[in-house]
Design a protein around this motif. Structure first.
Motif, PDB file in Angstrom:
ATOM      1  N   THR B  35       0.853  -1.185   0.000  1.00 24.80           N
ATOM      2  CA  THR B  35       0.000   0.000   0.000  1.00 24.80           C
ATOM      3  C   THR B  35       0.891   1.237   0.000  1.00 24.80           C
ATOM      4  OG1 THR B  35      -0.071  -0.049   2.402  1.00 24.80           O
ATOM      5  CG2 THR B  35      -1.845  -1.167   1.256  1.00 24.80           C
ATOM      6  N   CYS B  36       0.313   2.394  -0.335  1.00 21.78           N
ATOM      7  CA  CYS B  36       1.094   3.629  -0.361  1.00 21.78           C
ATOM      8  C   CYS B  36       1.629   3.936   1.032  1.00 21.78           C
ATOM      9  CB  CYS B  36       0.234   4.815  -0.782  1.00 21.78           C
ATOM     10  SG  CYS B  36      -0.673   4.591  -2.299  1.00 21.78           S
ATOM     11  N   CYS B  39      -0.740   5.079   4.152  1.00 23.84           N
ATOM     12  CA  CYS B  39      -2.080   4.569   3.883  1.00 23.84           C
ATOM     13  C   CYS B  39      -2.799   4.261   5.198  1.00 23.84           C
ATOM     14  CB  CYS B  39      -1.985   3.297   3.040  1.00 23.84           C
ATOM     15  SG  CYS B  39      -3.583   2.515   2.804  1.00 23.84           S
ATOM     16  N   SER B  41      -5.851   3.181   5.510  1.00 22.15           N
ATOM     17  CA  SER B  41      -6.662   1.962   5.411  1.00 22.15           C
ATOM     18  C   SER B  41      -5.843   0.739   5.821  1.00 22.15           C
ATOM     19  CB  SER B  41      -7.187   1.778   3.988  1.00 22.15           C
ATOM     20  OG  SER B  41      -8.059   2.831   3.654  1.00 22.15           O
ATOM     21  N   CYS B  64      -8.150  -1.508  -2.858  1.00 21.82           N
ATOM     22  CA  CYS B  64      -6.749  -1.395  -2.436  1.00 21.82           C
ATOM     23  C   CYS B  64      -6.374  -2.453  -1.411  1.00 21.82           C
ATOM     24  CB  CYS B  64      -6.498  -0.027  -1.821  1.00 21.82           C
ATOM     25  SG  CYS B  64      -6.251   1.258  -3.048  1.00 21.82           S
ATOM     26  N   MET B  65      -7.274  -2.714  -0.460  1.00 20.13           N
ATOM     27  CA  MET B  65      -6.900  -3.617   0.628  1.00 20.13           C
ATOM     28  C   MET B  65      -6.880  -5.078   0.181  1.00 20.13           C
ATOM     29  SD  MET B  65      -5.904  -1.735   2.970  1.00 20.13           S
ATOM     30  CE  MET B  65      -5.433  -0.527   1.738  1.00 20.13           C
ATOM     31  N   ASN B 151     -11.956   5.270   2.244  1.00 20.81           N
ATOM     32  CA  ASN B 151     -10.929   6.213   1.798  1.00 20.81           C
ATOM     33  C   ASN B 151     -11.525   7.222   0.817  1.00 20.81           C
ATOM     34  OD1 ASN B 151     -11.253   4.597  -0.439  1.00 20.81           O
ATOM     35  ND2 ASN B 151      -9.391   3.432  -0.061  1.00 20.81           N
ATOM     36  N   ALA B 155     -10.384   3.886  -4.843  1.00 18.19           N
ATOM     37  CA  ALA B 155      -8.971   4.251  -4.886  1.00 18.19           C
ATOM     38  C   ALA B 155      -8.180   3.324  -5.803  1.00 18.19           C
ATOM     39  CB  ALA B 155      -8.403   4.223  -3.473  1.00 18.19           C
ATOM     40  N   ILE B 159      -8.791   6.316  -8.222  1.00 14.52           N
ATOM     41  CA  ILE B 159      -9.454   7.424  -7.515  1.00 14.52           C
ATOM     42  C   ILE B 159     -10.651   7.965  -8.312  1.00 14.52           C
ATOM     43  CG2 ILE B 159      -9.088   9.529  -6.190  1.00 14.52           C
ATOM     44  CD1 ILE B 159      -7.044   7.279  -5.473  1.00 14.52           C
ATOM     45  N   CYS B 238      -6.250   9.065   2.747  1.00 18.25           N
ATOM     46  CA  CYS B 238      -5.578   8.329   1.662  1.00 18.25           C
ATOM     47  C   CYS B 238      -4.713   9.327   0.902  1.00 18.25           C
ATOM     48  CB  CYS B 238      -6.661   7.724   0.765  1.00 18.25           C
ATOM     49  SG  CYS B 238      -6.186   7.299  -0.912  1.00 18.25           S
ATOM     50  N   PRO B 239      -3.390   9.286   1.143  1.00 21.75           N
ATOM     51  CA  PRO B 239      -2.517  10.311   0.547  1.00 21.75           C
ATOM     52  C   PRO B 239      -2.647  10.414  -0.971  1.00 21.75           C
ATOM     53  CG  PRO B 239      -1.237   8.731   1.854  1.00 21.75           C
ATOM     54  CD  PRO B 239      -2.668   8.332   1.979  1.00 21.75           C
ATOM     55  N   LYS B 240      -2.842   9.269  -1.602  1.00 18.35           N
ATOM     56  CA  LYS B 240      -2.901   9.316  -3.062  1.00 18.35           C
ATOM     57  C   LYS B 240      -4.217   9.947  -3.523  1.00 18.35           C
ATOM     58  CE  LYS B 240      -3.113   6.438  -7.135  1.00 18.35           C
ATOM     59  NZ  LYS B 240      -3.326   5.080  -7.599  1.00 18.35           N
TER      60      LYS B 240
HETATM   61  S1  SF4 Z   1      -4.485   4.702  -2.865  1.00 14.79           S
HETATM   62 FE1  SF4 Z   1      -5.082   5.279  -0.800  1.00 14.79          FE
HETATM   63  S2  SF4 Z   1      -6.138   3.523   0.051  1.00 14.79           S
HETATM   64 FE2  SF4 Z   1      -5.034   2.822  -1.752  1.00 14.79          FE
HETATM   65  S3  SF4 Z   1      -3.092   2.045  -0.949  1.00 14.79           S
HETATM   66 FE3  SF4 Z   1      -2.783   4.182  -1.516  1.00 14.79          FE
HETATM   67  S4  SF4 Z   1      -3.184   5.340   0.334  1.00 14.79           S
HETATM   68 FE4  SF4 Z   1      -4.024   3.309   0.647  1.00 14.79          FE
END
Ligand code: SF4
Ligand SMILES: Cc1ncc(C[n+]2csc(CCOP(=O)(O)OP(=O)(O)O)c2C)c(N)n1
Ligand SMILES: [Mg+2]
Lengths: 417, 357
Positions: B35-36, B39, B41, B64-65, B151, B155, B159, B238-240
């Motif tokens: 994950t980022c 993150c 989540s 994502c998870m 999030n 995502a 997104i 969620c940073p991204k």
């Molecule tokens: S996009 Fe957001 S939710 Fe998905 S892994 Fe990255 S930070 Fe986590």
């Protein structure tokens, strides 16, 4: 690894030494409900759609009357219905589910992944036309849609065969060499809702036929903390798909074994696990189809025989795995085969039905092969009436004598102009 | 190599955690995921299984998870884990719980308490899987928890806006352009409130945030302890997707609550308790921060004009001043009926006090 299951030896529902095989008047759906009881199914999920839901109604009554102990979940839709049993299966439950027509398609995402997960869910598809326009009647396109996914798929002719196929489905699907879901096609109305005499086997006999369901090291449990269906991407997917292919190949042998054992225990099932032949010994032409259309076709064949025509019927019992070798062996004996599709496949080769093109493909490399004519018939719940059978006979005869050209090989039967 | 069974190191009765020092050491969601950075989540996943302990089966819907968390051969899941389809977390929880229950009843599986948790994202849960989660929350015979990690976008697929994306936010389906400043003008669906009001037999529904880790872990535990079908919704920076530097995830979680945009609460057997700073705000012990403090830190709101911020603030104010319970019940009753419904006898309408804050 510690043992996950308790060491209670029992499997299957409790037996009663005095129990004897009984005869019962039952619809295809009611016969399947009896199979659910006898197989000691753990979890089933229901959602209403005609005609398959007759089985859920019959099963509900058995539960209400204390005849079986099943977790019976009324789902919020077919997608959930199929997901519920998929997940119940992953923790080791023997499961049952089903649907019809558009309901089957509503569940399709779950249907697809169940095969990928190698979970032996057993489902019936009470064949029904795909609306729109509205039609509840029998058409095979719903069940046939699973044909490429790794589901085993068979079609029953009678209520008895529905029960027998269901018991076989758990045995074959749960076999470790297969581990695939199984769908049983039941022609809507013609089989789901017509009553016939059915032999109901004893619990003891069923318990000796059906072993305990055991997922082994694929069981999802804290004692076996595996990760199921991780992201494999292009890295591994092809290897995994090929395992499914192998499982489907194995299924031919496992079905044959199960058929032999079934015959030994119950005395039913015919000579060949995959094909049921009728008046073919000296036949020159045969019809080939699935499910209940064999009944009107047998009537027609008897009449034609009286008139001196050497005609017979081959009924295909298993569509997946496709019994290619048996088909080739059987059909090579005839001059022409009239394939009756209760389905359509718009834009397909020669505009034929699904079954037609499968049969033709199976015969392609056979050294001796019959002419194959295709008929699209009895869609939307129509019956095959005798004039239609005669029309198909004439066209198949014409094919046998070389009168049909390649542009003239597939016909819609009984359509108003 | 034989797989080591997960011994019950944590007792299956899951007591409430008193503080950070009381949090179990066991890590059941470990390295191996991708994950980022920052993150939140992923942090929810970690807290979730920390709280539930090893005798847990986790089901996870696509998102994502799943995608970033289960690369073949490097699974971070120490507990048994299984994928479920995007809209199927409710059905996955139900099917797993039903399977375990019947197998134990029939003596086919050792009878013990096994926690069942199915998680889903906001897309999988609040959009596609809403019906299945709702159905599951009515099946009171099955013990399972549905955890929605929110999030605020689809995502994993790059997104895109969901019914949980806040008003005006930029997503790849709602970019800002020269003609249209805001493409997305729907207000966030009140998911936990809807679950709480819509499922009177569910014994536990909560809204949490990993920035308040102990509060969140206790909510997970309470849900599993009370049993039956339960639901926990977390808000996860969620940073991204939200467009900020990963180091600010915790800070944004705090700000979401402190501005009153996100509320922390739990509904236990039909009684709603506000928790954490949400409670302090309601009690008048803490003043709500302006939403601008939260919005200005995220790129997804950087195109906001003053009027957009004002609209955002006005809508959050309305939630606090006019809802029967902020964040939970999105309507009120006429003042003259307060006595009729005996609201004054049971508890005072929260907004009355919040207004004076
Ligand atoms: S996009 Fe957001 S939710 Fe998905 S892994 Fe990255 S930070 Fe986590
Ligand atoms: C039926 C279906 N439709 C679409 C997708 C594509 N898809 C994969 S992940 C995903 C995003 C899910 O969003 P969310 O549930 O919010 O989880 P997140 O990715 O944000 O963690 C989507 C739409 C899918 N996997 N299945
Ligand atoms: Mg999301």
């Amino acid at each position: 690894m510690t043992t996950i299951t308790s060491d209670i030896p029992r499997h299957g529902a409790p037996e009663n030494a005095n129990e004897v095989e009984t005869e019962q008047l039952a619809t295809g759906c009611e016969a399947i409900a009896e199979a659910i009881r006898l197989a000691d199914v753990d979890v089933m999920a229901a959602y209403p759609i005609r005609p398959y839901d007759g089985v859920m109604q019959a099963a509900a009554k058995l539960i209400a009357n204390g005849k079986m102990d099943v977790e019976y979940i009324v789902a919020d839709g077919e997608h959930s219905q199929f997901e519920i049993v998929k997940h119940a299966c992953a923790v080791g439950s023997r499961v049952f589910v089903g649907s019809s027509g558009v309901g089957w398609f509503y569940a399709f995402e779950a249907i697809a992944v169940t095969a990928g997960l190698r979970l032996p869910v057993v489902a019936i598809c009470g064949n029904r036309a795909l609306d729109d326009p509205g039609a509840f009647g029998c058409e095979h396109n719903d069940a046939l849609a699973v044909r490429d996914l790794g589901w085993l798929l068979c079609w029953a002719e009678t209520a008895q065969e529905s029960l027998d196929f269901a018991l076989t489905a758990w045995k074959v699907g749960e076999d470790k060499r297969v581990s695939l879901p199984v769908a049983i096609g039941l022609d809507g109305a013609f089989l789901t809702h017509s009553q016939q005499i059915v032999m109901i086997p004893t619990q003891a006999a069923v318990n000796s036929f059906l072993p305990k369901f055991d997922l082994g090291d694929r069981l999802l449990h804290p004692d076996n903390p595996i990760t199921i269906a991780p992201q494999v991407d292009q890295d591994w997917l092809m290897e995994i798909r090929m395992q499914n292919d192998q499982a489907m190949r194995n299924a031919l042998g496992v079905i044959t074994e199960a058929h032999t054992e079934f015959k030994r225990l119950f005395g039913r099932g015919g000579d060949n696990p995959f094909l049921d032949e009728f008046m073919t010994d000296d036949a020159e032409i045969v019809f080939l189809g699935q499910g209940t259309l064999s009944l009107p076709m047998k009537v027609a064949i008897r009449r034609l025989r009286k008139q001196g025509h050497k005609v017979g019927l081959v009924r295909l019992k298993w569509f997946r795995p496709f019994p290619t070798a048996d088909i080739v062996r059987s059909l090579s004996r005839f001059k022409a085969v009239g394939v009756i599709d209760r389905d359509y496949s718009f834009g397909s080769p020669y505009y034929g039905g699904v079954l037609y093109n499968e049969i033709r493909s199976a015969l392609y490399s056979a050294p001796k092969r019959p002419v194959v004519v295709g008929f699209i018939a009895a869609l939307g719940g129509r019956e095959i009436e005798q004039p239609m059978a005669m029309e198909m006979f004439e066209k198949t005869m014409a094919a046998a004598s070389g009168e049909l050209t390649s542009g003239d090989v597939c016909h819609w039967i009984g359509v108003r102009k | 190599m034989a797989i080591e069974p997960l011994a019950s190191t944590t007792p299956q009765d899951l007591p409430q955690i008193k503080g950070v020092k009381d949090v179990p050491y066991d890590e059941l969601f470990v390295s191996g995921h991708r994950t980022c950075q920052g993150c939140e989540s992923a942090l929810v996943m970690r807290h979730m299984v920390k709280a539930s302990g090893p005798r847990t089966i986790v089901l996870g819907s696509t998102g994502c998870m799943y995608v970033a968390n289960t690369t073949y051969y490097t699974t971070p899941w120490v507990v048994p884990w299984m994928h479920t389809q995007l809209g199927a977390s409710g059905a996955a929880a139900l099917g797993t719980a039903a399977g375990l229950k019947v197998l134990m009843r029939k003596g086919k599986l050792k009878d013990e308490k096994i926690n069942v948790i199915a998680f889903c994202g906001d897309g999988g849960g609040a959009d596609m899987g809403l019906g299945a989660i709702s159905a599951t929350l009515t099946h009171k015979d099955y013990d399972c928890l549905v955890l929605l990690y929110d999030n605020e976008s689809y995502a994993n697929t790059d997104i895109q806006l969901s019914s949980q994306t806040p008003y005006g936010a930029v997503t790849t389906f709602s970019p800002t352009g020269s003609e249209k400043r805001l493409m997305h003008t729907r207000w966030k669906k009140n998911m936990p409130g809807m679950m709480a009001t819509g499922h009177p037999e569910s014994r536990y529904i909560a809204a949490g945030c990993a920035a308040y880790a102990v509060d969140l872990m206790n909510k997970i535990r309470r849900a599993l302890e009370l049993g039956g079908p339960t639901f926990v919704h977390t808000l996860d920076p969620c940073p991204k997707g939200w467009d900020y530097h990963p180091q600010y995830s915790q800070e944004l979680g705090h700000l979401a609550v402190e501005t009153g945009i996100w509320t922390l609460y739990e509904v236990i057997d039909g009684v709603c308790n506000l928790t954490g700073p949400t409670r302090q705000i309601a009690e008048g012990r803490k003043k709500r921060k302006p939403v601008y403090e939260y919005l200005k830190r995220q790129g997804r709101f950087s195109h906001f004009a003053d009027e957009d911020v004002e609209h955002f603030q006005a809508t959050v104010d309305k939630m606090w001043e006019e809802w029967l319970i902020p964040g939970v019940i999105p309507f009120t009753i006429p003042q003259k009926d307060a006595g009729l419904l005996r609201i004054d006898k049971r508890a005072k309408p929260l907004h009355a006090e919040a207004k004076t804050a």
